[in-house]
Structures are given as C-alpha cells and as structure tokens.
Design a protein around this motif. Structure first.
Motif, PDB file in Angstrom:
ATOM      1  N   PHE A   1      32.121  15.329 -18.921  1.00 28.34           N
ATOM      2  CA  PHE A   1      31.110  14.523 -17.881  1.00 28.34           C
ATOM      3  C   PHE A   1      29.750  15.281 -18.143  1.00 28.34           C
ATOM      4  CE2 PHE A   1      35.306  13.890 -16.201  1.00 28.34           C
ATOM      5  CZ  PHE A   1      35.257  12.591 -15.665  1.00 28.34           C
ATOM      6  N   ILE A   2      28.915  14.479 -18.178  1.00 23.87           N
ATOM      7  CA  ILE A   2      27.204  15.002 -18.499  1.00 23.87           C
ATOM      8  C   ILE A   2      26.430  13.970 -17.652  1.00 23.87           C
ATOM      9  CG2 ILE A   2      27.175  13.631 -20.661  1.00 23.87           C
ATOM     10  CD1 ILE A   2      25.494  15.840 -21.670  1.00 23.87           C
ATOM     11  N   GLY A   3      25.208  14.733 -17.305  1.00 23.82           N
ATOM     12  CA  GLY A   3      24.154  14.086 -16.647  1.00 23.82           C
ATOM     13  C   GLY A   3      23.352  15.027 -16.221  1.00 23.82           C
ATOM     14  N   TYR A   4      22.468  14.692 -15.460  1.00 27.51           N
ATOM     15  CA  TYR A   4      21.269  15.483 -14.500  1.00 27.51           C
ATOM     16  C   TYR A   4      20.861  14.595 -13.167  1.00 27.51           C
ATOM     17  CZ  TYR A   4      17.351  12.830 -16.603  1.00 27.51           C
ATOM     18  OH  TYR A   4      16.299  11.971 -16.983  1.00 27.51           O
ATOM     19  N   SER A   5      20.177  15.416 -12.750  1.00 27.94           N
ATOM     20  CA  SER A   5      19.444  15.040 -11.353  1.00 27.94           C
ATOM     21  C   SER A   5      20.553  14.722 -10.283  1.00 27.94           C
ATOM     22  CB  SER A   5      18.572  13.806 -11.798  1.00 27.94           C
ATOM     23  OG  SER A   5      17.550  13.603 -10.598  1.00 27.94           O
ATOM     24  N   ASP A   6      20.421  13.298  -9.863  1.00 22.31           N
ATOM     25  CA  ASP A   6      21.504  13.179  -8.731  1.00 22.31           C
ATOM     26  C   ASP A   6      22.962  13.341  -8.970  1.00 22.31           C
ATOM     27  OD1 ASP A   6      19.374  12.459  -7.285  1.00 22.31           O
ATOM     28  OD2 ASP A   6      19.547  10.333  -7.363  1.00 22.31           O
ATOM     29  N   VAL A   7      23.274  13.380 -10.307  1.00 22.23           N
ATOM     30  CA  VAL A   7      24.613  13.362 -10.976  1.00 22.23           C
ATOM     31  C   VAL A   7      24.919  14.804 -10.600  1.00 22.23           C
ATOM     32  CG1 VAL A   7      26.157  13.308 -13.029  1.00 22.23           C
ATOM     33  CG2 VAL A   7      24.148  11.773 -12.441  1.00 22.23           C
ATOM     34  N   SER A   8      24.187  15.820 -10.321  1.00 24.17           N
ATOM     35  CA  SER A   8      24.604  17.113  -9.804  1.00 24.17           C
ATOM     36  C   SER A   8      25.805  17.287  -9.011  1.00 24.17           C
ATOM     37  CB  SER A   8      23.524  17.945  -9.426  1.00 24.17           C
ATOM     38  OG  SER A   8      22.215  17.992 -10.233  1.00 24.17           O
ATOM     39  N   SER A   9      25.716  16.315  -8.129  1.00 25.48           N
ATOM     40  CA  SER A   9      26.731  16.422  -6.956  1.00 25.48           C
ATOM     41  C   SER A   9      28.080  16.032  -7.652  1.00 25.48           C
ATOM     42  CB  SER A   9      26.518  15.424  -5.878  1.00 25.48           C
ATOM     43  OG  SER A   9      26.206  14.344  -6.251  1.00 25.48           O
ATOM     44  N   ILE A  10      28.216  15.145  -8.605  1.00 28.16           N
ATOM     45  CA  ILE A  10      29.569  14.676  -9.196  1.00 28.16           C
ATOM     46  C   ILE A  10      30.020  15.960 -10.113  1.00 28.16           C
ATOM     47  CG2 ILE A  10      30.681  13.030 -10.600  1.00 28.16           C
ATOM     48  CD1 ILE A  10      28.576  11.259  -9.454  1.00 28.16           C
ATOM     49  N   LEU A  11      29.010  16.355 -10.912  1.00 23.38           N
ATOM     50  CA  LEU A  11      29.403  17.503 -11.940  1.00 23.38           C
ATOM     51  C   LEU A  11      29.781  18.560 -11.313  1.00 23.38           C
ATOM     52  CD1 LEU A  11      26.083  17.033 -14.113  1.00 23.38           C
ATOM     53  CD2 LEU A  11      28.398  15.995 -14.559  1.00 23.38           C
ATOM     54  N   LEU A  12      29.008  19.245 -10.155  1.00 23.05           N
ATOM     55  CA  LEU A  12      29.400  20.123  -9.441  1.00 23.05           C
ATOM     56  C   LEU A  12      30.777  20.068  -8.777  1.00 23.05           C
ATOM     57  CD1 LEU A  12      26.024  21.273  -8.240  1.00 23.05           C
ATOM     58  CD2 LEU A  12      27.631  22.632 -10.021  1.00 23.05           C
ATOM     59  N   ALA A  13      31.287  18.757  -8.188  1.00 24.10           N
ATOM     60  CA  ALA A  13      32.275  18.544  -7.596  1.00 24.10           C
ATOM     61  C   ALA A  13      33.480  18.512  -8.530  1.00 24.10           C
ATOM     62  CB  ALA A  13      32.512  17.042  -6.664  1.00 24.10           C
ATOM     63  N   ILE A  14      33.357  17.946  -9.578  1.00 22.61           N
ATOM     64  CA  ILE A  14      34.284  17.661 -10.621  1.00 22.61           C
ATOM     65  C   ILE A  14      34.832  19.411 -11.199  1.00 22.61           C
ATOM     66  CG2 ILE A  14      35.051  17.150 -12.787  1.00 22.61           C
ATOM     67  CD1 ILE A  14      33.503  14.629 -12.497  1.00 22.61           C
ATOM     68  N   TYR A  15      33.929  19.939 -11.332  1.00 23.72           N
ATOM     69  CA  TYR A  15      33.925  21.400 -11.687  1.00 23.72           C
ATOM     70  C   TYR A  15      34.751  22.145 -10.733  1.00 23.72           C
ATOM     71  CZ  TYR A  15      32.964  26.372 -12.214  1.00 23.72           C
ATOM     72  OH  TYR A  15      32.991  27.710 -12.409  1.00 23.72           O
ATOM     73  N   GLN A  16      34.226  22.327  -9.484  1.00 21.62           N
ATOM     74  CA  GLN A  16      34.722  22.901  -8.292  1.00 21.62           C
ATOM     75  C   GLN A  16      36.214  22.564  -7.928  1.00 21.62           C
ATOM     76  OE1 GLN A  16      33.896  25.599  -6.855  1.00 21.62           O
ATOM     77  NE2 GLN A  16      35.446  25.798  -5.048  1.00 21.62           N
ATOM     78  N   MET A  17      36.399  21.126  -8.102  1.00 26.25           N
ATOM     79  CA  MET A  17      37.974  20.785  -7.418  1.00 26.25           C
ATOM     80  C   MET A  17      39.042  20.740  -8.631  1.00 26.25           C
ATOM     81  SD  MET A  17      37.201  20.169  -4.346  1.00 26.25           S
ATOM     82  CE  MET A  17      38.470  19.227  -3.785  1.00 26.25           C
ATOM     83  N   THR A  18      38.386  20.529  -9.868  1.00 29.22           N
ATOM     84  CA  THR A  18      39.390  20.721 -11.175  1.00 29.22           C
ATOM     85  C   THR A  18      39.394  21.783 -11.934  1.00 29.22           C
ATOM     86  OG1 THR A  18      38.017  19.525 -12.570  1.00 29.22           O
ATOM     87  CG2 THR A  18      39.079  18.372 -11.067  1.00 29.22           C
ATOM     88  N   GLY A  19      38.228  22.358 -12.056  1.00 26.89           N
ATOM     89  CA  GLY A  19      38.219  23.540 -13.102  1.00 26.89           C
ATOM     90  C   GLY A  19      37.746  23.081 -14.418  1.00 26.89           C
ATOM     91  N   VAL A  20      37.480  21.765 -14.566  1.00 25.25           N
ATOM     92  CA  VAL A  20      37.109  21.194 -15.640  1.00 25.25           C
ATOM     93  C   VAL A  20      35.654  21.432 -16.091  1.00 25.25           C
ATOM     94  CG1 VAL A  20      36.601  18.806 -16.896  1.00 25.25           C
ATOM     95  CG2 VAL A  20      38.715  19.334 -15.840  1.00 25.25           C
ATOM     96  N   THR A  21      35.170  21.883 -17.254  1.00 25.55           N
ATOM     97  CA  THR A  21      33.753  22.019 -17.504  1.00 25.55           C
ATOM     98  C   THR A  21      32.858  20.816 -17.559  1.00 25.55           C
ATOM     99  OG1 THR A  21      34.701  23.884 -19.084  1.00 25.55           O
ATOM    100  CG2 THR A  21      32.210  22.899 -19.115  1.00 25.55           C
ATOM    101  N   THR A  22      32.052  20.565 -16.827  1.00 26.65           N
ATOM    102  CA  THR A  22      31.322  19.589 -16.913  1.00 26.65           C
ATOM    103  C   THR A  22      29.793  20.016 -17.544  1.00 26.65           C
ATOM    104  OG1 THR A  22      30.511  19.843 -14.485  1.00 26.65           O
ATOM    105  CG2 THR A  22      32.297  18.493 -14.969  1.00 26.65           C
ATOM    106  N   PHE A  23      28.885  18.963 -17.595  1.00 25.86           N
ATOM    107  CA  PHE A  23      27.639  19.537 -18.592  1.00 25.86           C
ATOM    108  C   PHE A  23      26.451  19.100 -17.888  1.00 25.86           C
ATOM    109  CE2 PHE A  23      31.580  19.748 -21.194  1.00 25.86           C
ATOM    110  CZ  PHE A  23      31.286  20.608 -22.118  1.00 25.86           C
ATOM    111  N   TYR A  24      25.654  19.925 -17.770  1.00 27.03           N
ATOM    112  CA  TYR A  24      24.223  19.348 -17.273  1.00 27.03           C
ATOM    113  C   TYR A  24      23.149  19.158 -18.302  1.00 27.03           C
ATOM    114  CZ  TYR A  24      20.542  18.911 -13.707  1.00 27.03           C
ATOM    115  OH  TYR A  24      19.612  18.446 -12.825  1.00 27.03           O
TER     116      TYR A  24
END
Length: 235
Positions: A8-31
């Motif tokens: 999962f990768i992206g920037y700007s508004d996608v920050s909320s999705i990236l941080l949520a996936i990381y926090q809730m699953t431990g899966v590395t996401t990418f800015y």
C-alpha cells in the motif's frame, strides 16, 4: 490485510489509510508516489521518482540504504491538459535546523490528514524516540502555525527523537517572509533533537518512497537519512 499483506503506497490524504493499516495490522505501508500525479510527470522527475521507488521495491537494497538527495526539484503546477514539457528545475537544498543524530521508528504523513485521525485507534501513538516526518501543501503561514501548534499541545515534540519536515508545495507566507521550518521552530521554542527540513518526500517532485514504521537514522549534521530496517515496528 494482515493474513495476506500487499503493498500500500501513496501520499497526502492517503496518509490516513496508510497509518491505519500499519497501526491495526502491523503491515508495512509506504509513503511515496501516486500513479498519475507522480509517475505521470515528464522526464526527468518521473524517472527520478521511479528510481527511488524501485530502490525500495525491486532492487532489494542492501541495508543500510541511504536516501540520495536529488540535485534539483520542482513545485510548478501545470494544467495536465496543457502540459507539454517538463516543469522548471530548482537547485535542491536541505536545511539543518538543529544538528545531531537519532535512530528510531519512522512515522511519516501529511500533517493536515494526521490531525484528522488524531486520538483515534487508527493513528499510531507517537512513542519516545520516534522520528517524525511531516509535510503539507498549499497552506498559509497561519494555518501551518495552527497545525504545528496542534502537535505541540499534544506533547508530540516532548517524545520524538528526531524531526524531518518535507518541502511545502506552493506555501503562502502571508507576507511574513518565513519558511515553514522557521514557523515550526517558533512553535517549538527550545528543543534538543535533530531537525532536518526541506526533504523530498512530499507533494513536490521528485519523491522518495519511505516505509512507515521502519527504523531509520537521521543525521541532521551531515544531512543524511538512512534506512536501517524496512520491517515495521509496532509499539
């Protein structure tokens, strides 16, 4: 997502999705870059951004991996339907606001978006020693000061081990003649952690690809950022 992790990768508004996936699953996401907004640029920006992307995802770089500062950058906005040439080039300079070296977990995202999920289960809690990377776009000096103050009153700057500020696309200084990092330093007051500003993982081009939750070393004295471990850490 946890049982079948994907990139999962992206920037700007996608920050909320990236941080949520990381926090809730431990899966590395990418800015990092978006398909059209980043890779749709003309040369050389698309090629430079793609190199940073492939360094992380396709080349399997030997760690430690140092992010290579681009020689130039741009914040030009050209209408997509009228864009027939590459955007202008500006000589690239990072700014050391406070010297020092720190190693810690990388939490990175768009500041305005981070504020929208703050205090919820989807936002990683800032822990002692984390390295915070924030960036924003098209804000006024007043709005940016308000966002920086939001972090300050939530005691974020009392916890972090290091701070990175991205370039600010089309910043409106409202006649203050101040850069975003100068406004941030006013909000900070006295601080003792390393602080590096004008870094290229933001709304400008080219753009790094940086793993959320990974361990990095910030050397603000030498103006280097080094990926030490790409595996996400959950506090």
């Amino acid at each position: 997502m946890k049982d079948n992790p994907k990139i999962f990768i992206g920037y700007s508004d996608v920050s909320s999705i990236l941080l949520a996936i990381y926090q809730m699953t431990g899966v590395t996401t990418f800015y990092g870059p978006a398909l059209v907004a980043s890779f749709g640029e003309f040369e050389p920006y698309n090629e430079m951004t793609f190199k940073y992307f492939t360094d992380i995802f396709m080349e399997n770089p030997n760690l430690p991996y140092e992010f290579e500062k681009p020689y130039f950058w741009t914040e030009d906005n050209i209408d997509w339907e009228k864009q027939k040439k590459s955007e202008n080039k500006t000589e690239n300079k990072w700014v050391t606001c406070n010297k020092g070296v720190a190693k810690g977990r990388l939490i990175i995202g768009n500041l305005n978006t981070i504020a929208s999920i703050w205090g919820r289960v989807y936002m990683p809690k800032i822990e002692k020693g984390d390295i915070l990377f924030i960036e924003d776009t098209q804000k006024t000096a007043a709005m940016l000061e308000r966002l920086f103050s939001f972090l300050n009153v939530n005691q974020v700057f009392e916890k972090i081990g290091g701070l990175i500020l991205g370039k600010h696309e089309n910043f409106n200084d409202q006649g203050t003649l101040k850069h975003p990092y100068q406004i941030l330093e006013e909000v900070l007051g006295e601080y003792n952690f390393p602080f590096l500003a004008e870094v290229d993982c933001c709304h400008t081009h080219p753009m790094f690809t940086m793993p959320i939750g990974a361990t990095i070393e910030l050397n603000a004295s030498k103006q280097t950022i080094t990926l030490l471990s790409s595996k996400a850490k959950i506090s």
